[in-house]
Design a protein around this motif. Sequence first.
Motif, PDB file in Angstrom:
ATOM      1  N   VAL A  79       0.818  -1.219   0.000  1.00 31.04           N
ATOM      2  CA  VAL A  79       0.000   0.000   0.000  1.00 31.04           C
ATOM      3  C   VAL A  79       0.848   1.265   0.000  1.00 31.04           C
ATOM      4  O   VAL A  79       0.480   2.246  -0.645  1.00 31.04           O
ATOM      5  N   SER A  80       1.979   1.250   0.693  1.00 33.79           N
ATOM      6  CA  SER A  80       2.806   2.463   0.703  1.00 33.79           C
ATOM      7  C   SER A  80       3.423   2.702  -0.673  1.00 33.79           C
ATOM      8  O   SER A  80       3.434   3.839  -1.161  1.00 33.79           O
ATOM      9  N   THR A  81       3.914   1.653  -1.311  1.00 33.12           N
ATOM     10  CA  THR A  81       4.497   1.812  -2.650  1.00 33.12           C
ATOM     11  C   THR A  81       3.446   2.298  -3.640  1.00 33.12           C
ATOM     12  O   THR A  81       3.678   3.272  -4.372  1.00 33.12           O
ATOM     13  N   LEU A  82       2.293   1.629  -3.669  1.00 41.05           N
ATOM     14  CA  LEU A  82       1.244   2.031  -4.605  1.00 41.05           C
ATOM     15  C   LEU A  82       0.725   3.434  -4.311  1.00 41.05           C
ATOM     16  O   LEU A  82       0.503   4.232  -5.233  1.00 41.05           O
ATOM     17  N   PHE A  83       0.533   3.745  -3.018  1.00 43.44           N
ATOM     18  CA  PHE A  83       0.021   5.075  -2.679  1.00 43.44           C
ATOM     19  C   PHE A  83       0.986   6.167  -3.120  1.00 43.44           C
ATOM     20  O   PHE A  83       0.573   7.158  -3.731  1.00 43.44           O
ATOM     21  N   PHE A  84       2.271   6.009  -2.796  1.00 37.64           N
ATOM     22  CA  PHE A  84       3.215   7.074  -3.132  1.00 37.64           C
ATOM     23  C   PHE A  84       3.447   7.179  -4.643  1.00 37.64           C
ATOM     24  O   PHE A  84       3.577   8.296  -5.161  1.00 37.64           O
ATOM     25  N   LEU A  85       3.467   6.066  -5.343  1.00 31.03           N
ATOM     26  CA  LEU A  85       3.557   6.138  -6.810  1.00 31.03           C
ATOM     27  C   LEU A  85       2.357   6.894  -7.391  1.00 31.03           C
ATOM     28  O   LEU A  85       2.512   7.758  -8.261  1.00 31.03           O
ATOM     29  N   LEU A  86       1.181   6.557  -6.903  1.00 31.41           N
ATOM     30  CA  LEU A  86      -0.036   7.228  -7.351  1.00 31.41           C
ATOM     31  C   LEU A  86      -0.012   8.710  -6.979  1.00 31.41           C
ATOM     32  O   LEU A  86      -0.307   9.575  -7.812  1.00 31.41           O
ATOM     33  N   ALA A  87       0.359   8.994  -5.748  1.00 37.29           N
ATOM     34  CA  ALA A  87       0.358  10.383  -5.267  1.00 37.29           C
ATOM     35  C   ALA A  87       1.352  11.255  -6.032  1.00 37.29           C
ATOM     36  O   ALA A  87       1.061  12.409  -6.336  1.00 37.29           O
ATOM     37  N   VAL A 105       6.043  10.248   7.028  1.00 42.67           N
ATOM     38  CA  VAL A 105       5.804  10.178   8.474  1.00 42.67           C
ATOM     39  C   VAL A 105       4.297  10.162   8.756  1.00 42.67           C
ATOM     40  O   VAL A 105       3.813   9.363   9.563  1.00 42.67           O
ATOM     41  N   ILE A 106       3.547  11.009   8.062  1.00 41.96           N
ATOM     42  CA  ILE A 106       2.094  11.051   8.237  1.00 41.96           C
ATOM     43  C   ILE A 106       1.477   9.719   7.802  1.00 41.96           C
ATOM     44  O   ILE A 106       0.620   9.172   8.505  1.00 41.96           O
ATOM     45  N   PHE A 107       1.927   9.185   6.667  1.00 37.85           N
ATOM     46  CA  PHE A 107       1.402   7.904   6.174  1.00 37.85           C
ATOM     47  C   PHE A 107       1.676   6.787   7.180  1.00 37.85           C
ATOM     48  O   PHE A 107       0.781   5.997   7.496  1.00 37.85           O
ATOM     49  N   ILE A 108       2.898   6.721   7.686  1.00 38.39           N
ATOM     50  CA  ILE A 108       3.254   5.676   8.646  1.00 38.39           C
ATOM     51  C   ILE A 108       2.439   5.820   9.924  1.00 38.39           C
ATOM     52  O   ILE A 108       1.952   4.823  10.480  1.00 38.39           O
ATOM     53  N   ALA A 109       2.241   7.045  10.391  1.00 46.38           N
ATOM     54  CA  ALA A 109       1.442   7.269  11.603  1.00 46.38           C
ATOM     55  C   ALA A 109      -0.002   6.804  11.392  1.00 46.38           C
ATOM     56  O   ALA A 109      -0.566   6.102  12.243  1.00 46.38           O
ATOM     57  N   ILE A 110      -0.584   7.178  10.261  1.00 42.14           N
ATOM     58  CA  ILE A 110      -1.962   6.762   9.968  1.00 42.14           C
ATOM     59  C   ILE A 110      -2.032   5.243   9.828  1.00 42.14           C
ATOM     60  O   ILE A 110      -2.967   4.611  10.328  1.00 42.14           O
ATOM     61  N   TYR A 111      -1.036   4.651   9.181  1.00 40.49           N
ATOM     62  CA  TYR A 111      -1.011   3.194   9.017  1.00 40.49           C
ATOM     63  C   TYR A 111      -0.938   2.514  10.380  1.00 40.49           C
ATOM     64  O   TYR A 111      -1.687   1.565  10.636  1.00 40.49           O
ATOM     65  N   LEU A 112      -0.048   2.980  11.242  1.00 37.43           N
ATOM     66  CA  LEU A 112       0.100   2.357  12.567  1.00 37.43           C
ATOM     67  C   LEU A 112      -1.172   2.490  13.403  1.00 37.43           C
ATOM     68  O   LEU A 112      -1.581   1.533  14.068  1.00 37.43           O
ATOM     69  N   ILE A 113      -1.787   3.642  13.359  1.00 36.49           N
ATOM     70  CA  ILE A 113      -3.034   3.847  14.109  1.00 36.49           C
ATOM     71  C   ILE A 113      -4.129   2.930  13.559  1.00 36.49           C
ATOM     72  O   ILE A 113      -4.822   2.255  14.326  1.00 36.49           O
ATOM     73  N   SER A 114      -4.275   2.898  12.234  1.00 31.40           N
ATOM     74  CA  SER A 114      -5.295   2.039  11.615  1.00 31.40           C
ATOM     75  C   SER A 114      -5.029   0.571  11.921  1.00 31.40           C
ATOM     76  O   SER A 114      -5.950  -0.168  12.270  1.00 31.40           O
ATOM     77  N   TRP A 115      -3.777   0.145  11.780  1.00 31.62           N
ATOM     78  CA  TRP A 115      -3.426  -1.250  12.029  1.00 31.62           C
ATOM     79  C   TRP A 115      -3.748  -1.621  13.478  1.00 31.62           C
ATOM     80  O   TRP A 115      -4.322  -2.675  13.740  1.00 31.62           O
ATOM     81  N   THR A 116      -3.397  -0.741  14.414  1.00 29.45           N
ATOM     82  CA  THR A 116      -3.654  -1.007  15.829  1.00 29.45           C
ATOM     83  C   THR A 116      -5.147  -1.110  16.112  1.00 29.45           C
ATOM     84  O   THR A 116      -5.588  -2.006  16.832  1.00 29.45           O
ATOM     85  N   ILE A 117      -5.938  -0.206  15.534  1.00 25.47           N
ATOM     86  CA  ILE A 117      -7.394  -0.237  15.735  1.00 25.47           C
ATOM     87  C   ILE A 117      -7.972  -1.540  15.186  1.00 25.47           C
ATOM     88  O   ILE A 117      -8.773  -2.196  15.861  1.00 25.47           O
ATOM     89  N   PHE A 118      -7.571  -1.930  13.972  1.00 26.76           N
ATOM     90  CA  PHE A 118      -8.065  -3.192  13.405  1.00 26.76           C
ATOM     91  C   PHE A 118      -7.609  -4.385  14.229  1.00 26.76           C
ATOM     92  O   PHE A 118      -8.380  -5.320  14.466  1.00 26.76           O
ATOM     93  N   PHE A 119      -6.360  -4.379  14.678  1.00 25.84           N
ATOM     94  CA  PHE A 119      -5.839  -5.479  15.491  1.00 25.84           C
ATOM     95  C   PHE A 119      -6.647  -5.623  16.784  1.00 25.84           C
ATOM     96  O   PHE A 119      -7.077  -6.725  17.143  1.00 25.84           O
ATOM     97  N   LEU A 120      -6.867  -4.511  17.470  1.00 31.06           N
ATOM     98  CA  LEU A 120      -7.634  -4.551  18.718  1.00 31.06           C
ATOM     99  C   LEU A 120      -9.081  -4.976  18.472  1.00 31.06           C
ATOM    100  O   LEU A 120      -9.658  -5.731  19.254  1.00 31.06           O
ATOM    101  N   TYR A 121      -9.659  -4.509  17.387  1.00 29.18           N
ATOM    102  CA  TYR A 121     -11.031  -4.888  17.052  1.00 29.18           C
ATOM    103  C   TYR A 121     -11.135  -6.391  16.832  1.00 29.18           C
ATOM    104  O   TYR A 121     -12.033  -7.049  17.362  1.00 29.18           O
ATOM    105  N   PHE A 122     -10.229  -6.952  16.037  1.00 30.27           N
ATOM    106  CA  PHE A 122     -10.301  -8.385  15.752  1.00 30.27           C
ATOM    107  C   PHE A 122      -9.918  -9.233  16.967  1.00 30.27           C
ATOM    108  O   PHE A 122     -10.424 -10.347  17.128  1.00 30.27           O
ATOM    109  N   LYS A 123      -9.048  -8.724  17.821  1.00 29.88           N
ATOM    110  CA  LYS A 123      -8.752  -9.428  19.083  1.00 29.88           C
ATOM    111  C   LYS A 123     -10.006  -9.474  19.946  1.00 29.88           C
ATOM    112  O   LYS A 123     -10.313 -10.487  20.576  1.00 29.88           O
ATOM    113  N   TYR A 124     -10.730  -8.369  19.991  1.00 27.11           N
ATOM    114  CA  TYR A 124     -11.973  -8.322  20.753  1.00 27.11           C
ATOM    115  C   TYR A 124     -12.994  -9.299  20.166  1.00 27.11           C
ATOM    116  O   TYR A 124     -13.661 -10.024  20.908  1.00 27.11           O
TER     117      TYR A 124
END
Length: 136
Positions: A79-87, A105-124
């Motif tokens: 996703v990072s490669t495709l997003f930045f190529l597209l952008a 940095v913004i992309f990585i922060a958003i990715y980490l936050i999203s990944w953590t939210i999905f991880f916690l949701y699926f753990k729940y």
Amino acid sequence: MKTFIYRSFIGVFFGGFLHVLIISLGILLSQAETINADLFLKNALGVIICAWFFTVSPMYFEIKKWSLLQQTLLHFMTVSTLFFLLAFTIGWIPISMPIILKQMVIFIAIYLISWTIFFLYFKYQEKVLNEHLKRL
């Protein structure tokens, strides 16, 4: 293959809907009387492609023989490669090293936050399902 095609349609239609919604809100808020058709089409295509690969790429997480780390790294690289190529191609991000680094940095922060939210949701969800199974 059916899952890939189904998710592709979902991504394309969601991307198109999202683009029209954002542009419509922008027109309403700015009270613009006209929009640039070329810019509209270029950005619509960009949002649709972006929505497509963000909808299809989570299929990595369904490959059971890979570890969560492998799935996450491959998903992130894709996703990072495709997003930045597209952008860069569309012009969402100007090609300037300070801007590129800031956007990364913004992309990585958003990715980490999203990944953590999905991880916690699926753990729940896993916990809820296991509790439900114990009661059966």
